[in-house]
Design a protein around this motif. Structure first.
Motif, PDB file in Angstrom:
ATOM      1  N   LEU A  59      15.014 -27.855  82.368  1.00 34.29           N
ATOM      2  CA  LEU A  59      14.283 -28.179  83.251  1.00 34.29           C
ATOM      3  C   LEU A  59      15.161 -27.363  84.256  1.00 34.29           C
ATOM      4  O   LEU A  59      13.894 -26.683  85.804  1.00 34.29           O
ATOM      5  CB  LEU A  59      14.746 -29.748  83.456  1.00 34.29           C
ATOM      6  N   GLY A 111      12.732 -27.634  77.384  1.00 37.67           N
ATOM      7  CA  GLY A 111      13.087 -29.238  77.806  1.00 37.67           C
ATOM      8  C   GLY A 111      12.453 -30.417  77.605  1.00 37.67           C
ATOM      9  O   GLY A 111      12.964 -31.340  76.624  1.00 37.67           O
ATOM     10  N   CYS A 112      11.148 -30.256  77.812  1.00 41.94           N
ATOM     11  CA  CYS A 112      10.108 -31.574  77.608  1.00 41.94           C
ATOM     12  C   CYS A 112      10.027 -31.939  76.089  1.00 41.94           C
ATOM     13  O   CYS A 112      10.455 -32.961  75.866  1.00 41.94           O
ATOM     14  CB  CYS A 112       8.975 -31.645  77.529  1.00 41.94           C
ATOM     15  N   SER A 113      10.017 -31.209  75.093  1.00 46.10           N
ATOM     16  CA  SER A 113      10.058 -31.193  73.131  1.00 46.10           C
ATOM     17  C   SER A 113      11.569 -32.205  73.265  1.00 46.10           C
ATOM     18  O   SER A 113      11.494 -32.945  72.180  1.00 46.10           O
ATOM     19  CB  SER A 113       9.919 -29.321  72.880  1.00 46.10           C
ATOM     20  N   GLY A 133       8.673 -26.787  70.485  1.00 46.94           N
ATOM     21  CA  GLY A 133       8.535 -26.407  72.190  1.00 46.94           C
ATOM     22  C   GLY A 133       9.381 -25.193  72.236  1.00 46.94           C
ATOM     23  O   GLY A 133       9.977 -25.657  73.231  1.00 46.94           O
ATOM     24  N   ILE A 177      18.209 -31.115  77.728  1.00 48.01           N
ATOM     25  CA  ILE A 177      16.861 -31.222  78.738  1.00 48.01           C
ATOM     26  C   ILE A 177      17.788 -30.867  80.058  1.00 48.01           C
ATOM     27  O   ILE A 177      16.468 -29.904  80.876  1.00 48.01           O
ATOM     28  CB  ILE A 177      16.716 -32.483  78.917  1.00 48.01           C
ATOM     29  N   ALA A 234      13.395 -33.662  74.982  1.00 48.02           N
ATOM     30  CA  ALA A 234      13.359 -35.200  75.309  1.00 48.02           C
ATOM     31  C   ALA A 234      12.419 -35.718  74.907  1.00 48.02           C
ATOM     32  O   ALA A 234      12.980 -37.029  74.341  1.00 48.02           O
ATOM     33  CB  ALA A 234      12.702 -34.985  76.855  1.00 48.02           C
ATOM     34  N   VAL A 235      11.108 -35.489  74.242  1.00 47.69           N
ATOM     35  CA  VAL A 235      11.274 -36.139  73.078  1.00 47.69           C
ATOM     36  C   VAL A 235      11.539 -36.694  72.001  1.00 47.69           C
ATOM     37  O   VAL A 235      11.290 -38.133  71.082  1.00 47.69           O
ATOM     38  CB  VAL A 235       9.630 -35.868  72.548  1.00 47.69           C
ATOM     39  N   LEU A 250      10.031 -24.738  80.487  1.00 49.13           N
ATOM     40  CA  LEU A 250       9.581 -26.452  80.125  1.00 49.13           C
ATOM     41  C   LEU A 250       9.603 -26.692  79.484  1.00 49.13           C
ATOM     42  O   LEU A 250      10.047 -28.125  78.896  1.00 49.13           O
ATOM     43  CB  LEU A 250       8.618 -26.340  81.369  1.00 49.13           C
ATOM     44  N   LEU A 251       8.778 -26.282  78.887  1.00 49.38           N
ATOM     45  CA  LEU A 251       8.485 -27.160  77.401  1.00 49.38           C
ATOM     46  C   LEU A 251       9.383 -27.581  76.371  1.00 49.38           C
ATOM     47  O   LEU A 251       9.222 -27.586  75.502  1.00 49.38           O
ATOM     48  CB  LEU A 251       7.670 -26.075  76.841  1.00 49.38           C
TER      49      LEU A 251
END
Length: 431
Positions: free
Chosen positions: A107, A187-189, A42, A103, A191-192, A184-185
Motif C-alpha cells: 500500500l 496489497g488489497c488481495s 491481485g 500488505i 489483505a482479503v 494497490l491491488l
C-alpha cells in the motif's frame, strides 16, 4: 438429464471425476485454496518485476541480477528463522503476521512514485512472504494424510494459478501508465486472503498418520536439521536436484522478459503478460487432468518427465525468439513440465522426512534454491550483457541437463531406500 450421444455422457462423467478427485480433504485445505486464489488474483507486481527494473529504472541485466542476489542473500536468515518458527510455533499466526507486513508495504508502494525506494519496499515484502513460506508448506502437509497429500498440493497449486490467470495480463496493461494500481491491488488481495485465513481457519491440528508408509514421517524431537539430513543422503540428492531445477525454472521470469523487452520494447511487458496468463490458464485446465491421469505413476518419474518438458519449452523459446506463436508453444511445453514437478515435489518430500522438521527442511530448500537462483541469474545476466541471449540460454539448458541426470539417479534409487512407500501402492494395483 438426457445426453444427445453416449460419448457426451462419457465426456461429462470424466469432467466430473476430475473435479470430485479433490473431495474428502479437510475444510482448512479448501480455505487455503480460496486464499491462494484471492492473493494471486491481485499479484500484479511480481510478473513485471524484471521489466520495472529494466524499463522504468533503466537497469541493465547484470545490475538486475545483482539486485536479485542481494535480495536473496537478505532473505536467507529470515527464511531459516521462518522454518524454525514453523516447527515450534503456531503456523497460522506466522502466516497472518507476515502477510500483514506485506500488505502495509504494498500500500505504501502504491502511494509513492517508482524509484529505488520502491525496490526496497518490494524487497522487505518479499522477505516477509519468504518467511511465511515454510509455515504454509508445513501447514498443508499437517492438514493432509500421506494418501491425500498429492491431491492437496495439486489443489493448492490449482488455486495459485486460478488467481493468476488474468493478473499478469492486467499487470502488463497497467505497466505503462498505471503501475501504482498494481501495488494497490496486490496489497488489497493479500489483505482479503489474510482475513479468510485468520478468521475461518480454526483447527490446525496435524492429521494422525497410520500405516507402514508413514514410518518415515515419525517425529524426531531433539534432532537438528543437519542430523536429519546427514542421515538421509537421498533427500540431500533430491534437495540439490530440485534447487538446480528451480534455479533454471526461475529464468522464466528473468531471461524471458529481458529477451521480450529487448526484441519488442515496452510491448514486451504486454506480450510477457499474455504468455504468463496462458501459463496460468494451462495450469488450471491441465492440473486436474494430469493429476488424475498420472495418479499411479511414481513421483520421481513425474519429476523426470517434467524436467524434460521444461527443457523442451526453453529450447523452443530460444529457437523462436521474435516469433510470437513460438512463445506460446514454448510456454505450453514449459507449463506441462511445471505442473508435473510442482504438484508432486511437496508430496514427495513430506512423505520422506520427519513431521517435526517439515518447516526447517522446507526453509533449507528455499535457501539453497535462492542461492542457486541468484548465482544463475548473475551468470545469465553477465552472459546476456556480454555475449548475448543465446549464451545465457545455453547455460540454463546445460544446468537442466545436469538436473535431468540427477533425477534419473533419484528415480533408480528411491524405490530401494523408501521401500515401505511402495508396498501400499503395489497392493492397491494388485502387483
Amino acid at each position: 438429464m438426457e445426453y444427445p450421444a453416449p460419448f457426451l455422457e462419457d465426456y461429462m462423467n470424466k469432467i466430473k471425476s476430475l473435479i470430485t478427485q479433490y473431495r474428502g480433504l479437510r475444510r482448512e485445505i479448501y480455505i487455503l485454496f480460496i486464499g491462494r486464489i484471492v492473493t494471486n488474483f491481485g499479484s500484479m507486481v511480481w510478473p513485471v518485476m524484471t521489466l520495472i527494473m529494466s524499463r522504468k529504472l533503466g537497469m541493465d541485466a547484470k545490475t538486475i541480477a545483482l539486485f536479485l542476489i542481494v535480495c536473496g542473500l537478505f532473505q536467507l536468515p529470515f527464511n531459516l528463522i521462518g522454518g524454525k518458527l514453523a516447527d515450534i510455533r503456531n503456523k497460522k499466526h506466522i502466516i497472518v503476521v507476515c502477510d500483514s507486513i506485506s500488505i502495509v508495504l504494498f500500500l505504501i508502494g502504491a502511494a509513492l512514485p517508482i524509484s529505488y525506494a520502491t525496490l526496497v519496499l518490494i524487497l522487505i515484502a518479499a522477505t516477509a512472504q519468504a518467511m511465511e513460506g515454510p509455515s504454509y508448506e508445513a501447514l498443508l502437509a499437517d492438514l493432509s494424510l500421506t494418501k491425500d497429500r498429492e491431491r492437496a498440493y495439486s489443489l493448492e497449486y490449482l488455486g495459485n494459478n486460478l488467481g493468476l490467470m488474468l493478473a499478469p495480463t492486467i499487470a502488463g496493461l497497467l505497466f505503462k501508465r498505471f503501475l501504482w494500481l498494481s501495488f494497490l491491488l496486490c496489497g488489497c488481495s493479500i489483505a482479503v486472503s489474510t482475513l479468510l485465513i485468520g478468521l475461518l481457519i480454526k483447527d490446525i491440528t496435524p492429521m494422525e498418520e497410520s500405516g507402514e508408509d508413514s514410518v518415515y514421517q515419525k517425529a524426531k524431537e531433539g534432532s537438528s536439521i543437519w542430523q536429519v539430513l546427514s542421515g538421509n543422503k537421498l533427500i540431500l540428492l533430491y534437495i540439490f536436484v530440485m534447487a538446480m531445477f528451480w534455479g533454471a525454472y526461475n529464468q522464466y521470469g528473468f531471461l524471458m522478459p529481458l529477451d521480450m523487452g529487448r526484441v519488442h520494447g515496452d510491448d514486451g511487458a504486454v506480450i510477457f503478460g499474455t504468455v504468463s496468463s496462458l501459463n496460468c490458464i494451462e495450469v488450471v485446465l491441465f492440473t486436474p487432468i494430469l493429476t488424475k491421469l498420472l495418479e499411479k505413476v511414481r513421483k520421481t518419474a513425474k519429476i523426470l518427465l517434467g524436467i524434460v518438458f521444461v527443457i523442451a519449452g526453453y529450447a523452443v523459446f530460444l529457437q523462436g525468439l521474435g516469433i510470437l506463436p513460438m512463445y506460446y508453444l514454448a510456454i505450453f511445453l514449459f507449463t506441462l513440465g511445471e505442473i508435473l514437478v510442482t504438484t508432486v515435489s511437496g508430496a514427495y518430500l513430506t512423505e520422506r522426512i520427519p513431521a517435526s522438521h517439515r518447516g526447517r527442511v522446507n526453509s533449507f530448500i528455499s535457501v539453497l534454491s535462492g542461492i542457486i537462483i541468484d548465482v544463475m541469474q548473475f551468470g545469465a545476466g553477465f552472459l546476456f550483457d556480454e555475449f548475448g541471449s543465446v549464451s545465457a540460454w545455453i547455460m540454463i539448458l546445460g544446468v537442466l541437463m545436469a538436473t535431468l541426470l540427477g533425477c534419473i539417479a533419484l528415480l533408480l534409487i528411491d524405490r530401494h531406500v523408501y521401500r515401505q512407500l511402495y508396498i501400499r501402492r503395489e497392493d492397491e494395483s494388485g502387483t
